[in-house]
Design a protein around this motif. Sequence first.
Motif, mmCIF file in Angstrom:
data_model
loop_
_atom_site.group_PDB
_atom_site.id
_atom_site.type_symbol
_atom_site.label_atom_id
_atom_site.label_comp_id
_atom_site.label_asym_id
_atom_site.label_seq_id
_atom_site.Cartn_x
_atom_site.Cartn_y
_atom_site.Cartn_z
ATOM 1 N N ILE A 1 -87.611 -10.158 -4.181
ATOM 2 C CA ILE A 1 -86.273 -10.345 -3.627
ATOM 3 C C ILE A 1 -86.433 -10.943 -2.230
ATOM 4 O O ILE A 1 -86.943 -10.286 -1.309
ATOM 5 N N HIS A 2 -86.020 -12.203 -2.087
ATOM 6 C CA HIS A 2 -86.136 -12.858 -0.783
ATOM 7 C C HIS A 2 -85.319 -14.146 -0.800
ATOM 8 O O HIS A 2 -85.007 -14.693 -1.874
ATOM 9 N N ASP A 3 -85.009 -14.631 0.384
ATOM 10 C CA ASP A 3 -84.312 -15.902 0.536
ATOM 11 C C ASP A 3 -85.078 -16.990 -0.217
ATOM 12 O O ASP A 3 -86.275 -17.187 -0.005
ATOM 13 N N LEU A 4 -84.393 -17.694 -1.102
ATOM 14 C CA LEU A 4 -85.052 -18.684 -1.950
ATOM 15 C C LEU A 4 -85.549 -19.894 -1.167
ATOM 16 O O LEU A 4 -86.297 -20.715 -1.707
ATOM 17 N N LYS A 5 -85.156 -20.015 0.096
ATOM 18 C CA LYS A 5 -85.633 -21.128 0.906
ATOM 19 C C LYS A 5 -87.076 -20.937 1.353
ATOM 20 O O LYS A 5 -87.717 -21.883 1.814
ATOM 21 N N GLU A 6 -87.584 -19.706 1.246
ATOM 22 C CA GLU A 6 -88.971 -19.415 1.624
ATOM 23 C C GLU A 6 -89.771 -19.005 0.391
ATOM 24 O O GLU A 6 -89.330 -18.138 -0.368
ATOM 25 N N PRO A 7 -90.962 -19.596 0.162
ATOM 26 C CA PRO A 7 -91.749 -19.329 -1.054
ATOM 27 C C PRO A 7 -92.553 -18.037 -0.971
ATOM 28 O O PRO A 7 -93.777 -18.042 -0.868
ATOM 29 N N MET A 8 -91.864 -16.920 -1.043
ATOM 30 C CA MET A 8 -92.549 -15.629 -0.977
ATOM 31 C C MET A 8 -93.509 -15.438 -2.146
ATOM 32 O O MET A 8 -94.544 -14.789 -2.016
ATOM 33 N N ASP A 9 -93.164 -16.017 -3.305
ATOM 34 C CA ASP A 9 -94.018 -15.855 -4.486
ATOM 35 C C ASP A 9 -95.413 -16.428 -4.260
ATOM 36 O O ASP A 9 -96.438 -15.774 -4.498
ATOM 37 N N ALA A 10 -95.484 -17.663 -3.767
ATOM 38 C CA ALA A 10 -96.780 -18.282 -3.493
ATOM 39 C C ALA A 10 -97.517 -17.551 -2.381
ATOM 40 O O ALA A 10 -98.747 -17.386 -2.422
ATOM 41 N N ALA A 11 -96.767 -17.087 -1.367
ATOM 42 C CA ALA A 11 -97.382 -16.375 -0.251
ATOM 43 C C ALA A 11 -98.016 -15.060 -0.713
ATOM 44 O O ALA A 11 -99.115 -14.699 -0.283
ATOM 45 N N LEU A 12 -97.321 -14.333 -1.575
ATOM 46 C CA LEU A 12 -97.848 -13.056 -2.063
ATOM 47 C C LEU A 12 -99.153 -13.256 -2.820
ATOM 48 O O LEU A 12 -100.132 -12.528 -2.612
ATOM 49 N N ILE A 13 -99.190 -14.251 -3.682
ATOM 50 C CA ILE A 13 -100.411 -14.516 -4.450
ATOM 51 C C ILE A 13 -101.542 -14.940 -3.517
ATOM 52 O O ILE A 13 -102.672 -14.447 -3.616
ATOM 53 N N GLY A 14 -101.253 -15.837 -2.590
ATOM 54 C CA GLY A 14 -102.288 -16.318 -1.683
ATOM 55 C C GLY A 14 -102.815 -15.247 -0.756
ATOM 56 O O GLY A 14 -103.972 -15.298 -0.329
ATOM 57 N N SER A 15 -102.009 -14.248 -0.453
ATOM 58 C CA SER A 15 -102.435 -13.201 0.471
ATOM 59 C C SER A 15 -103.287 -12.126 -0.191
ATOM 60 O O SER A 15 -104.006 -11.391 0.497
ATOM 61 N N THR A 16 -103.221 -12.017 -1.513
ATOM 62 C CA THR A 16 -103.776 -10.818 -2.154
ATOM 63 C C THR A 16 -104.625 -11.080 -3.392
ATOM 64 O O THR A 16 -105.655 -10.430 -3.588
ATOM 65 N N ALA A 17 -104.221 -12.008 -4.248
ATOM 66 C CA ALA A 17 -104.773 -12.086 -5.600
ATOM 67 C C ALA A 17 -106.267 -12.360 -5.639
ATOM 68 O O ALA A 17 -106.956 -11.909 -6.562
ATOM 69 N N ASN A 18 -106.801 -13.093 -4.655
ATOM 70 C CA ASN A 18 -108.223 -13.422 -4.689
ATOM 71 C C ASN A 18 -109.095 -12.456 -3.901
ATOM 72 O O ASN A 18 -110.310 -12.662 -3.796
ATOM 73 N N LEU A 19 -108.496 -11.410 -3.332
ATOM 74 C CA LEU A 19 -109.308 -10.357 -2.734
ATOM 75 C C LEU A 19 -109.987 -9.563 -3.850
ATOM 76 O O LEU A 19 -109.569 -9.605 -5.001
ATOM 77 N N SER A 20 -111.035 -8.841 -3.515
ATOM 78 C CA SER A 20 -111.811 -8.118 -4.519
ATOM 79 C C SER A 20 -110.920 -7.176 -5.318
ATOM 80 O O SER A 20 -110.282 -6.274 -4.758
ATOM 81 N N VAL A 21 -110.852 -7.399 -6.621
ATOM 82 C CA VAL A 21 -110.000 -6.577 -7.492
ATOM 83 C C VAL A 21 -110.461 -5.119 -7.411
ATOM 84 O O VAL A 21 -111.639 -4.816 -7.542
ATOM 85 N N GLY A 22 -109.522 -4.232 -7.177
ATOM 86 C CA GLY A 22 -109.839 -2.816 -7.055
ATOM 87 C C GLY A 22 -109.916 -2.337 -5.622
ATOM 88 O O GLY A 22 -109.809 -1.144 -5.350
ATOM 89 N N SER A 23 -110.109 -3.277 -4.685
ATOM 90 C CA SER A 23 -110.272 -2.894 -3.283
ATOM 91 C C SER A 23 -108.979 -2.984 -2.493
ATOM 92 O O SER A 23 -108.947 -2.615 -1.324
ATOM 93 N N VAL A 24 -107.914 -3.484 -3.104
ATOM 94 C CA VAL A 24 -106.693 -3.762 -2.361
ATOM 95 C C VAL A 24 -105.473 -3.451 -3.213
ATOM 96 O O VAL A 24 -105.516 -3.561 -4.448
ATOM 97 N N ILE A 25 -104.409 -3.016 -2.563
ATOM 98 C CA ILE A 25 -103.129 -2.842 -3.240
ATOM 99 C C ILE A 25 -102.193 -3.954 -2.782
ATOM 100 O O ILE A 25 -102.493 -4.698 -1.852
ATOM 101 N N TRP A 26 -101.043 -4.069 -3.433
ATOM 102 C CA TRP A 26 -100.123 -5.174 -3.157
ATOM 103 C C TRP A 26 -98.948 -4.750 -2.275
ATOM 104 O O TRP A 26 -98.085 -5.555 -1.986
ATOM 105 N N LYS A 27 -98.924 -3.515 -1.847
ATOM 106 C CA LYS A 27 -97.965 -3.041 -0.854
ATOM 107 C C LYS A 27 -98.593 -3.206 0.528
ATOM 108 O O LYS A 27 -99.825 -3.243 0.648
#
Length: 432
Positions: A231-257
């Motif tokens: 849920i965010h202003d559609l003018k800002e790409p929060m979806d891409a930002a969330l993936i770029g900030s977290t998805a490639n970190l070591s799986v199991g070592s990080v949460i998404w909150k």
Amino acid sequence: MAQTITDVRPFTRVKDVDVEMTVVKPQAVIGLGNMLILHEVASSGLTPSGAGLAASPAGNHDTGSTAGGSAQSLDVPNITPAQPVTGRADALSADDVMNGVLSRKTDPITGAQYTEYASADAIASYVSDKTDPVYIKADNYFMQVAASDRVAVLDYPAGKLADALKAFWYYNWTFLVFDKPQFTSDTKASDDAITASNICEANQDHFLVLQAAQPAAYKQFYAQNYTIGLIHDLKEPMDAALIGSTANLSVGSVIWKFRKLKGITPDHITVQAKEAIDRVHAIAYIEVSGQGETSEGWVLSGDYIDSLHGDLWVKTNMGNKLQKYLQDTDKVPYDQRGINALASIASQVLQQAYERGIILEQEVYDSNTGETQSTGRGDFSVSSTPRSAQSQKDRSARHYGGLSFTYHRSGAIHTVTVHGTVQSDTFTNSRA
């Protein structure tokens, strides 16, 4: 033109010390965090002409002899490769390489084209300008701290998303986003968004990230395990930002909150607004104690992204390690030696999952101290049944189906309640 010679040895000299150096080059990021951007291409002269399968004209079938010698009419369709929707050839030109294109592949049935780019600037060379939504998503993705070394774009013809995803499902990506908003109103999702969500749910090995302006938009995605709702202003790409900030970190070592997103403005929301977002298991980017953070780390079913991502890590690595063993071993005997080897590989993968934080640590209760203590071991087990327990059919087919495992997911702490007691020397009339 001079011929390249490959069997020439280097010259030698009289000396007592030889220094041999190996250049270690960076490897492509191939993991479980890469992102795919979906871009629908409107019908034009570059879209596929026809469905890709051209059947033979009626009454004009080839006739050939069967193994028994009798003639039989065969209706075999001719495959007419569709033209790429982008109009670009799969073979990379010198300009493509210089621009930062890593690979390009066209689906011959739909004309959909999958391309991997090394940077947002690489994409900029193929779009009209930097206001293009594909560029905006990629640019924000590469802005984040854990971005990959690449981003993929799938250009697909209108109405062909399912076929296009099927063609490129097992390429080098795990999370997908759309370049444009997929909600035609505050509550109604596009057909493509529903299709992509259902495909992810059916396969259970990729995640769709959607972004909407209102929580009500996610009512129709209730209980989807592999769709993440933002849920965010559609003018800002929060979806891409969330993936770029977290998805490639070591799986199991990080949460998404608690994730911090560059280029995304934190929202100041009320308790009631936060409750509405939580009710549909969506995620907002909010300001808490003066800092921006993702409000939660779950999918729309209420399960947690890190748990499902961890399950995917186990599934993927278990399959890959066992596959590699079968490929690299001259013969895996169908006896206890071979079975033990397979079970050992499964245990190694689960041990790695425990060390990463995917699997919970075993605990034991000490009745003498009344305390729970750690064992230093992962809470998992592997079992394998002997050759004699396999069916005659499986033994005949050289198939072994007696390997199984269980593990307990490792959770995480997202919120804390602290109980305190204050002792006071002041008498008051308060009832508290």
